[in-house]
Write a protein that holds these residues in place. Structure first.
Motif, mmCIF file in Angstrom:
data_model
loop_
_atom_site.group_PDB
_atom_site.id
_atom_site.type_symbol
_atom_site.label_atom_id
_atom_site.label_comp_id
_atom_site.label_asym_id
_atom_site.label_seq_id
_atom_site.Cartn_x
_atom_site.Cartn_y
_atom_site.Cartn_z
ATOM 1 N N GLY A 1 -3.847 15.379 19.419
ATOM 2 C CA GLY A 1 -3.506 15.345 18.166
ATOM 3 C C GLY A 1 -2.621 14.091 17.932
ATOM 4 O O GLY A 1 -2.784 13.097 18.623
ATOM 5 N N SER A 2 -1.954 13.906 16.646
ATOM 6 C CA SER A 2 -1.062 12.604 16.431
ATOM 7 C C SER A 2 -0.063 13.244 15.643
ATOM 8 O O SER A 2 0.117 14.498 15.005
ATOM 9 C CB SER A 2 -2.123 11.862 15.526
ATOM 10 O OG SER A 2 -2.310 12.425 14.416
ATOM 11 N N THR A 3 0.949 12.319 15.648
ATOM 12 C CA THR A 3 2.541 12.712 14.853
ATOM 13 C C THR A 3 2.559 11.421 13.725
ATOM 14 O O THR A 3 1.968 10.233 13.815
ATOM 15 C CB THR A 3 3.503 12.522 15.807
ATOM 16 O OG1 THR A 3 3.323 11.529 16.722
ATOM 17 C CG2 THR A 3 3.686 13.653 16.558
ATOM 18 N N PRO A 4 3.198 11.837 12.755
ATOM 19 C CA PRO A 4 3.332 10.921 11.795
ATOM 20 C C PRO A 4 3.998 9.517 12.000
ATOM 21 O O PRO A 4 4.798 9.455 12.695
ATOM 22 C CB PRO A 4 4.353 11.684 10.782
ATOM 23 C CG PRO A 4 4.298 12.940 10.876
ATOM 24 C CD PRO A 4 4.030 13.148 12.716
ATOM 25 N N ARG A 5 3.381 8.426 11.506
ATOM 26 C CA ARG A 5 3.852 7.271 11.826
ATOM 27 C C ARG A 5 5.278 7.028 11.062
ATOM 28 O O ARG A 5 5.281 7.639 9.923
ATOM 29 C CB ARG A 5 2.859 5.991 11.181
ATOM 30 C CG ARG A 5 3.103 4.616 11.542
ATOM 31 C CD ARG A 5 2.143 3.784 10.896
ATOM 32 N NE ARG A 5 0.960 4.128 11.571
ATOM 33 C CZ ARG A 5 0.483 3.453 12.793
ATOM 34 N NH1 ARG A 5 1.274 2.875 13.289
ATOM 35 N NH2 ARG A 5 -0.779 3.910 13.193
ATOM 36 N N LYS A 6 6.195 6.322 11.806
ATOM 37 C CA LYS A 6 7.430 6.111 10.982
ATOM 38 C C LYS A 6 7.734 4.773 10.585
ATOM 39 O O LYS A 6 7.200 3.763 11.107
ATOM 40 C CB LYS A 6 8.599 6.469 11.811
ATOM 41 C CG LYS A 6 8.480 7.834 12.274
ATOM 42 C CD LYS A 6 9.684 8.386 13.227
ATOM 43 C CE LYS A 6 9.720 9.853 13.513
ATOM 44 N NZ LYS A 6 10.696 10.414 13.976
ATOM 45 N N LEU A 7 8.346 4.573 9.326
ATOM 46 C CA LEU A 7 8.437 3.153 8.648
ATOM 47 C C LEU A 7 9.476 2.415 9.839
ATOM 48 O O LEU A 7 10.442 3.072 10.102
ATOM 49 C CB LEU A 7 9.055 3.542 7.449
ATOM 50 C CG LEU A 7 8.366 3.387 6.321
ATOM 51 C CD1 LEU A 7 8.992 3.484 5.012
ATOM 52 C CD2 LEU A 7 7.269 2.280 5.992
#
Ligand SMILES: Cc1cc2nc3c(=O)[nH]c(=O)nc-3n(C[C@H](O)[C@H](O)[C@H](O)COP(=O)(O)OP(=O)(O)OC[C@H]3O[C@@H](n4cnc5c(N)ncnc54)[C@H](O)[C@@H]3O)c2cc1C
Length: 303
Positions: free
Chosen positions: A110-116
Motif C-alpha cells: 500500500g501507501s502512506t499519506p504524503r506530508k507537506l
C-alpha cells in the motif's frame, strides 16, 4: 522444505484478498502486517462505493474480511518485512529479525499519506498536524480545524470532522474539487464547513502545540494567517516500496506484468503500491484476487 508456500506482505484490502485466494487453493499462507490489519480501510468511516454494502464503516469491513481470511486458514503475523532475497528456489523474507522462507510472495504494502514539506510541519506532527480524522479527530472536539486537499478522502473526512469540530476549513489549491459529487454536495451543504480555494499552506506555527497556519492564495498572491487547533492533510500518498528492490516507476510504484508479477520471478504485487491502481478498495481487492490467482498458477506450473 519452505516455511510457507506463500507470504503476503501487507494486511490491507489487496493483501487480505490475495491470502483468501491462495489459502483456498491449499497453499500454506502467511500474511504479515506491520501496523494495522485492514490498512487504509481501517482508517475510514463511511464507505459507500464498495459493492454489496450500501454503507459500511471501515472497521466493520476489516473485521469481516479478516475473520473470513482467518476462518479459511490464513496465518497472520504482526511484523515489518525488511527485505526479500532469493536463495535458489526459495525466497527469504526478513520479518523484523526473523528469516522465513517461502516459494512465492505478494507485496501488498500500500501507501502512506504524503506530508507537506513546509516550515513547522515536522515540529507539529502529532501536535496539531495529523493524517487521520478517525484516529485523531476526537482530540479536537468543538475546536477549529482544517482539512487540506480536494479529493475523495479529504472531502469525506471533512464531513466526519465537521461532526466533532466546531468549524472545519477545507483548504484546496484549486477552485473546484476532485471528490465524488455526492461527497462534494454534502460538504458544500454542511454549515460548519468553509472552503478556502486557490490556497496552499506555507507554514505551521505555535508554542508547544499548533495554533496557527500561514496560507498563500495563488489568485490574490497574498499570505494570511489562520488560527486553529489542528490540520488534517489528505494530499495524496507515497508508496511503501522503499525496502524492495524491484522495478518501479518514477514515483516509486511497482511495475508489474499482466499477471501482477514484478520484475522478480515469483514476487507479485497488488493494490495501491502498484503503478496504475485506482486507489480504491474495490480495485485493490480485484488486484489482490488476480495476484493470488497468479501465485496459484505460478506454483502449480513449478510442481
Ligand atoms: C481516509 C480514506 C478514505 C478512503 N475512502 C475510500 C472509500 O470510501 N472507498 C474506496 O474504495 N476507497 C477509499 N479509500 C482508499 C482505499 O482505502 C485504498 O485504496 C485501499 O484500502 C488500499 O488497499 P491496499 O491493500 O492496496 O493498501 P493499504 O490499505 O495501504 O494496506 C497496505 C498495508 O501494508 C502494510 N505494510 C506496508 N509495508 C509493510 C511492510 N514492510 N511489512 C509489513 N506490512 C507492511 C501497511 O501497514 C498497510 O496495512 C480511502 C482511503 C483513505 C485514506
Amino acid at each position: 522444505m519452505v516455511d510457507y508456500d506463500v507470504i503476503i506482505v501487507g494486511g490491507g484490502a489487496a493483501g487480505l484478498t490475495s491470502a483468501i485466494y491462495t489459502v483456498r487453493a491449499g497453499l500454506s499462507t502467511l500474511l504479515v502486517e506491520k501496523e494495522l490489519f485492514g490498512g487504509q480501510i481501517a482508517l475510514t468511516e463511511g464507505i459507500e462505493n464498495y459493492p454489496g454494502f450500501e454503507s459500511i464503516q471501515g472497521k466493520d469491513l476489516v473485521d469481516k474480511i479478516l475473520a473470513q481470511a482467518k476462518k479459511q486458514g490464513v496465518k497472520t503475523k504482526v511484523g515489518n518485512v525488511q527485505s526479500i532475497t532469493t536463495k535458489g528456489k526459495e525466497k527469504i523474507v526478513e520479518i523484523d529479525n526473523e528469516k522465513v522462507s517461502t516459494r512465492a510472495i505478494v507485496l501488498a504494502v500500500g501507501s502512506t499519506p504524503r506530508k507537506l514539506d513546509v516550515v513547522g510541519r515536522e515540529e507539529f506532527d502529532g501536535k496539531g498536524v495529523h493524517y487521520c480524522v478517525m484516529c485523531d479527530g476526537p482530540l479536537y472536539k468543538d475546536r477549529v480545524c482544517a482539512i487540506i486537499g480536494g479529493g475523495d478522502a479529504a472531502i469525506k473526512e471533512s464531513l466526519s470532522l465537521a461532526k466533532i469540530a466546531k468549524k472545519v476549513f477545507v483548504i484546496h489549491r484549486r477552485e473546484g474539487l476532485r471528490a465524488e459529487k455526492r461527497w462534494q454536495d454534502l460538504a458544500l451543504a454542511t454549515k460548519n464547513i468553509e472552503f478556502i480555494w486557490n490556497s496552499e499552506v506555507r507554514g505551521f506555527f505555535g508554542e508547544k502545540f499548533l495554533d496557527s497556519i500561514k496560507i498563500f492564495n495563488s489568485k490574490t498572491n497574498k499570505e494570511s494567517v489562520l488560527e486553529l487547533s489542528a490540520v488534517f492533510t489528505y494530499i495524496g500518498h507515497v508508496p511503501n516500496t522503499k525496502s524492495f528492490d524491484f522495478k518501479k516507476d518514477a514515483r516509486g510504484y511497482f511495475v508489474v506484468d499482466k499477471s501482477y508479477q514484478t520484475s522478480e520471478e515469483g514476487v507479485f504485487a497488488a493494490g495501491d503500491c502498484v503503478a496504475g491502481n485506482h486507489t480504491q478498495i474495490a480495485t485493490s481487492v480485484g488486484a489482490g484476487a488476480a495476484a493470488g490467482m497468479s501465485v496459484i498458477n505460478y506454483l502449480h506450473l513449478k510442481e
